[in-house]
Design a protein around this motif. Structure first.
Motif, PDB file in Angstrom:
ATOM      1  N   THR A 277       9.913   9.336  -3.138  1.00 58.37           N
ATOM      2  CA  THR A 277       9.968   7.871  -3.087  1.00 58.37           C
ATOM      3  C   THR A 277       8.760   7.403  -2.291  1.00 58.37           C
ATOM      4  OG1 THR A 277      11.335   5.970  -2.490  1.00 58.37           O
ATOM      5  CG2 THR A 277      11.455   7.856  -1.032  1.00 58.37           C
ATOM      6  N   SER A 278       8.487   6.088  -2.316  1.00 61.53           N
ATOM      7  CA  SER A 278       7.278   5.597  -1.641  1.00 61.53           C
ATOM      8  C   SER A 278       7.527   5.337  -0.165  1.00 61.53           C
ATOM      9  CB  SER A 278       6.795   4.282  -2.249  1.00 61.53           C
ATOM     10  OG  SER A 278       7.214   4.140  -3.547  1.00 61.53           O
ATOM     11  N   CYS A 279       8.629   4.663   0.119  1.00 63.96           N
ATOM     12  CA  CYS A 279       9.034   4.514   1.512  1.00 63.96           C
ATOM     13  C   CYS A 279      10.538   4.764   1.490  1.00 63.96           C
ATOM     14  CB  CYS A 279       8.692   3.122   2.056  1.00 63.96           C
ATOM     15  SG  CYS A 279       9.808   1.837   1.503  1.00 63.96           S
ATOM     16  N   HIS A 280      11.246   4.539   2.589  1.00 69.31           N
ATOM     17  CA  HIS A 280      12.659   4.905   2.606  1.00 69.31           C
ATOM     18  C   HIS A 280      13.557   3.938   1.836  1.00 69.31           C
ATOM     19  CE1 HIS A 280      11.628   7.732   5.887  1.00 69.31           C
ATOM     20  NE2 HIS A 280      12.536   8.428   5.244  1.00 69.31           N
TER      21      HIS A 280
ATOM     22  N   GLY B   2      12.893  -1.527  -7.683  1.00 69.99           N
ATOM     23  CA  GLY B   2      13.331  -0.600  -6.633  1.00 69.99           C
ATOM     24  C   GLY B   2      12.976  -1.061  -5.227  1.00 69.99           C
ATOM     25  N   CYS B   3      12.086  -2.049  -5.115  1.00 65.65           N
ATOM     26  CA  CYS B   3      11.664  -2.533  -3.800  1.00 65.65           C
ATOM     27  C   CYS B   3      12.464  -3.756  -3.373  1.00 65.65           C
ATOM     28  CB  CYS B   3      10.173  -2.858  -3.813  1.00 65.65           C
ATOM     29  SG  CYS B   3       9.153  -1.405  -4.089  1.00 65.65           S
ATOM     30  N   GLU B   4      13.664  -3.908  -3.891  1.00 64.89           N
ATOM     31  CA  GLU B   4      14.428  -5.137  -3.634  1.00 64.89           C
ATOM     32  C   GLU B   4      14.686  -5.388  -2.149  1.00 64.89           C
ATOM     33  OE1 GLU B   4      18.910  -3.314  -4.163  1.00 64.89           O
ATOM     34  OE2 GLU B   4      18.513  -5.429  -4.511  1.00 64.89           O
ATOM     35  N   TYR B   5      14.667  -4.323  -1.338  1.00 63.00           N
ATOM     36  CA  TYR B   5      14.845  -4.491   0.109  1.00 63.00           C
ATOM     37  C   TYR B   5      13.818  -5.508   0.633  1.00 63.00           C
ATOM     38  CZ  TYR B   5      15.173  -3.224   5.049  1.00 63.00           C
ATOM     39  OH  TYR B   5      15.334  -3.255   6.411  1.00 63.00           O
ATOM     40  N   CYS B   6      12.581  -5.353   0.200  1.00 62.44           N
ATOM     41  CA  CYS B   6      11.535  -6.280   0.660  1.00 62.44           C
ATOM     42  C   CYS B   6      11.677  -7.654   0.030  1.00 62.44           C
ATOM     43  CB  CYS B   6      10.150  -5.705   0.367  1.00 62.44           C
ATOM     44  SG  CYS B   6       9.704  -4.412   1.530  1.00 62.44           S
ATOM     45  N   TRP B   7      11.996  -7.678  -1.254  1.00 64.88           N
ATOM     46  CA  TRP B   7      12.053  -8.997  -1.928  1.00 64.88           C
ATOM     47  C   TRP B   7      13.163  -9.851  -1.328  1.00 64.88           C
ATOM     48  CZ3 TRP B   7       7.742  -7.544  -2.930  1.00 64.88           C
ATOM     49  CH2 TRP B   7       7.409  -6.470  -3.741  1.00 64.88           C
ATOM     50  N   LYS B   8      14.271  -9.208  -0.981  1.00 66.27           N
ATOM     51  CA  LYS B   8      15.398  -9.959  -0.398  1.00 66.27           C
ATOM     52  C   LYS B   8      14.975 -10.620   0.904  1.00 66.27           C
ATOM     53  CE  LYS B   8      19.648  -7.984  -2.061  1.00 66.27           C
ATOM     54  NZ  LYS B   8      20.362  -6.733  -1.998  1.00 66.27           N
TER      55      LYS B   8
ATOM     56  N   ALA C 185       0.809  -1.222   0.000  1.00 61.32           N
ATOM     57  CA  ALA C 185       0.000   0.000   0.000  1.00 61.32           C
ATOM     58  C   ALA C 185       0.842   1.271   0.000  1.00 61.32           C
ATOM     59  CB  ALA C 185      -0.922  -0.005   1.213  1.00 61.32           C
ATOM     60  N   ALA C 186       2.116   1.169   0.399  1.00 61.09           N
ATOM     61  CA  ALA C 186       2.949   2.375   0.419  1.00 61.09           C
ATOM     62  C   ALA C 186       3.053   3.011  -0.964  1.00 61.09           C
ATOM     63  CB  ALA C 186       4.347   2.043   0.950  1.00 61.09           C
ATOM     64  N   LYS C 187       2.932   2.196  -2.008  1.00 61.37           N
ATOM     65  CA  LYS C 187       3.025   2.764  -3.371  1.00 61.37           C
ATOM     66  C   LYS C 187       1.875   3.723  -3.665  1.00 61.37           C
ATOM     67  CE  LYS C 187       6.515   1.108  -5.456  1.00 61.37           C
ATOM     68  NZ  LYS C 187       7.693   1.691  -4.929  1.00 61.37           N
ATOM     69  N   TRP C 188       0.775   3.540  -2.973  1.00 63.17           N
ATOM     70  CA  TRP C 188      -0.392   4.391  -3.215  1.00 63.17           C
ATOM     71  C   TRP C 188      -0.524   5.492  -2.165  1.00 63.17           C
ATOM     72  CZ3 TRP C 188      -0.207  -0.653  -4.713  1.00 63.17           C
ATOM     73  CH2 TRP C 188      -0.766  -0.995  -5.944  1.00 63.17           C
TER      74      TRP C 188
ATOM     75  N   GLN D  23       2.508  -2.977 -11.753  1.00 63.29           N
ATOM     76  CA  GLN D  23       3.245  -4.223 -11.501  1.00 63.29           C
ATOM     77  C   GLN D  23       2.703  -4.923 -10.260  1.00 63.29           C
ATOM     78  OE1 GLN D  23       7.341  -2.472 -11.493  1.00 63.29           O
ATOM     79  NE2 GLN D  23       7.816  -4.219 -12.807  1.00 63.29           N
ATOM     80  N   MET D  24       2.497  -4.146  -9.211  1.00 60.30           N
ATOM     81  CA  MET D  24       2.041  -4.743  -7.946  1.00 60.30           C
ATOM     82  C   MET D  24       0.625  -5.302  -8.065  1.00 60.30           C
ATOM     83  SD  MET D  24       3.562  -2.269  -4.997  1.00 60.30           S
ATOM     84  CE  MET D  24       5.238  -2.504  -4.408  1.00 60.30           C
ATOM     85  N   GLN D  25      -0.171  -4.738  -8.949  1.00 65.39           N
ATOM     86  CA  GLN D  25      -1.531  -5.267  -9.111  1.00 65.39           C
ATOM     87  C   GLN D  25      -1.518  -6.641  -9.786  1.00 65.39           C
ATOM     88  OE1 GLN D  25      -3.065  -1.755 -11.063  1.00 65.39           O
ATOM     89  NE2 GLN D  25      -4.334  -1.217  -9.298  1.00 65.39           N
TER      90      GLN D  25
HETATM   91  S1  SF4 Z   1      10.383  -1.235  -0.454  1.00 61.61           S
HETATM   92 FE1  SF4 Z   1       8.864  -2.599   0.454  1.00 61.61          FE
HETATM   93  S2  SF4 Z   1       7.732  -1.324   1.903  1.00 61.61           S
HETATM   94 FE2  SF4 Z   1       8.826   0.073   0.518  1.00 61.61          FE
HETATM   95  S3  SF4 Z   1       7.372   0.519  -1.121  1.00 61.61           S
HETATM   96 FE3  SF4 Z   1       8.589  -1.216  -1.798  1.00 61.61          FE
HETATM   97  S4  SF4 Z   1       7.434  -3.043  -1.216  1.00 61.61           S
HETATM   98 FE4  SF4 Z   1       6.621  -1.291  -0.059  1.00 61.61          FE
END
Ligand code: SF4
Length: 449
Positions: free
Chosen positions: A42-45, A85-91, A26-29, A76-78
């Protein structure tokens, strides 16, 4: 309620997020950080900031957040694709199937109905933010050692007057070698189209949709736009949580004005930073006058209308020897004003890596770890400490004990130590300071580098 009674993170993820897609966040929205001085967002940090088009915001202020890049990532997320760019979460998720990444925590704060709305919204449509962090500009009277010219005009003055810091090997991103002109595109007094767009959006929709606004800087109290925003709060009744980061080193009249303004804001939270005392604090956070800062903390605690007062401690190599003394002061304030005044977090500095605790040799790190452990042993059961604060202390103790090698992307320790010496030698000359006098316990090691 976003989370059902007793629902675990994983149960929530299965019930609400996974039924949408494998990558929904949801941070993307609904969440953004926007630097209006540079026109970046950016969407989050975690994802790197990207540029907002100045032409687009002139035509549509909502483009400050609804950039083509974010819209493409929402699409993409849908469909379950992972934005790179969200690789922090995917890792984190790829370590194991049930690992909970930040996207769960960044999603659970919003209502289920809003998540459904975002998921079903055509990806080219604009959405209004619910949580936002903004910086108007980088004007700041401090030039802390771990900050850089992108976030402080006083740091810019250091570079413009004295030139680049030289001989730093591990500063791969060149934080200390140039004035970061792209961080402040418009001069003082010039019209900034990003700031104009923000206030237009604020007037039309943002003041209604936002549940939380956090103002950062630079030092927000030194920005005229902050006062324009605070004026709005003086005349409007809102349930929005309004938070401000301040170094609490501004002139008396600005501090007094903020304290006064806080009385007309229902949910006002103040965040300030420090992790040391006296001359050591003044060395690390150059520009601070310790007595003024401590008086300002007390002024806000005693006279302000603050729902929350948060101390953000940036745990670096220089603060560890006397961190326990600073913690004593925090505890005294808690005993006087209540357990939440202040609350504190211990954020372990990772970059610039040559200022991180990992630069210290084992014997010093161990010695300082014992002091923090002794403080926790003596005060751990104090009723004014929150469990979260005890956990943060224990985490720091474990970190100092276990983590021996620098972080991924950082250079090896001997290189960091060379940079440490290089940096503080130049810092002393430029700022009129004296490392070995200020940190006598580090002097022998420092002189041996
Ligand atoms: S990095 Fe993670 S928390 Fe941040 S916007 Fe991407 S998926 Fe969401």
């Amino acid at each position: 309620m976003p989370r059902l009674n007793n629902e675990t993170d994983l149960e929530y993820k299965h019930r609400v997020i996974d039924i949408k897609s494998e990558s929904f966040c949801a941070a993307k929205w609904y969440n953004a950080t926007i630097w209006l001085g540079s026109g970046m967002t950016t969407s989050c940090h975690h994802p790197l900031p990207h540029k907002v088009s100045v032409e687009e915001v002139a035509a549509n202020p909502k483009a400050l957040h609804n950039t083509p890049k974010k819209k493409a990532e929402r699409a993409q997320m849908q469909t379950g694709e992972r934005p790179a760019g969200c690789e922090y979460c995917w890792k984190i998720e790829d370590i194991g199937r049930d690992n909970i990444s930040d996207r769960v925590y960044k999603t659970v704060i919003y209502e289920d109905k809003d998540l459904d709305y975002a998921y079903n919204l055509a990806a080219d449509k604009d959405v209004d933010l619910q949580t936002l962090e903004i910086a108007f500009d980088r004007t700041c009277n401090f030039a802390c050692s771990y900050c850089n010219p992108a976030f402080s005009s006083t740091w810019v003055n250091d570079i413009n007057r004295n030139g680049a810091y030289t001989g730093l090997v591990s500063d791969g991103r060149n934080h200390f070698t140039h004035a970061h002109d792209s961080s402040q595109l418009y001069r003082f007094g010039e019209t900034n189209p990003y700031v104009e767009a923000f206030f237009k959006w604020w007037e039309s929709d943002l003041h209604r949709s936002l549940k939380e606004l956090r103002l950062t800087g630079g030092e927000p109290l030194m920005s005229g736009d902050t006062w324009k925003l605070l004026d709005w709060f003086q005349t409007h009744d809102t349930d929005m949580r309004f938070a401000m980061n301040s170094n609490l080193g501004a002139k008396d009249d600005l501090i007094d004005r903020m304290v006064d303004a806080s009385h007309r804001i229902k949910h006002f939270h103040l965040y300030t930073s420090n992790e040391a005392t006296g001359l050591q604090a003044e060395y690390i956070r150059d520009g601070m006058i310790w007595d003024d800062w401590a008086n300002n903390v007390e002024k806000v605690l005693a006279n302000g209308n603050v729902e929350g007062f948060h101390m953000m401690c940036t745990i670096n190599a220089l603060c560890l020897s006397k961190l326990h003394v600073f913690l004593d002061i925090l505890l005294q304030w808690k005993q006087e004003y209540g357990a939440d005044y202040p609350t504190f977090t211990l954020n372990i500095l990772r970059f610039p890596s040559f200022q991180s605790p990992l630069v210290l040799p084992d014997e010093l790190r161990t010695q300082f770890r014992y002091r923090i452990q002794a403080w926790l042993d003596a005060n751990g059961s104090n009723e004014f400490l929150h469990q979260m604060e005890r956990n943060q202390l224990q985490r720091l103790i474990d970190y100092l004990d276990i983590v021996k090698t620098p972080h991924m992307g950082a250079a090896e320790q001997s290189v960091l130590q060379q940079d440490f010496r290089q940096f503080y030698t130049q810092y002393d000359q430029r700022r009129g300071k004296n490392f070995t006098k200020t940190f006598p316990e580090l002097a022998e090691w420092y002189n041996s580098i």
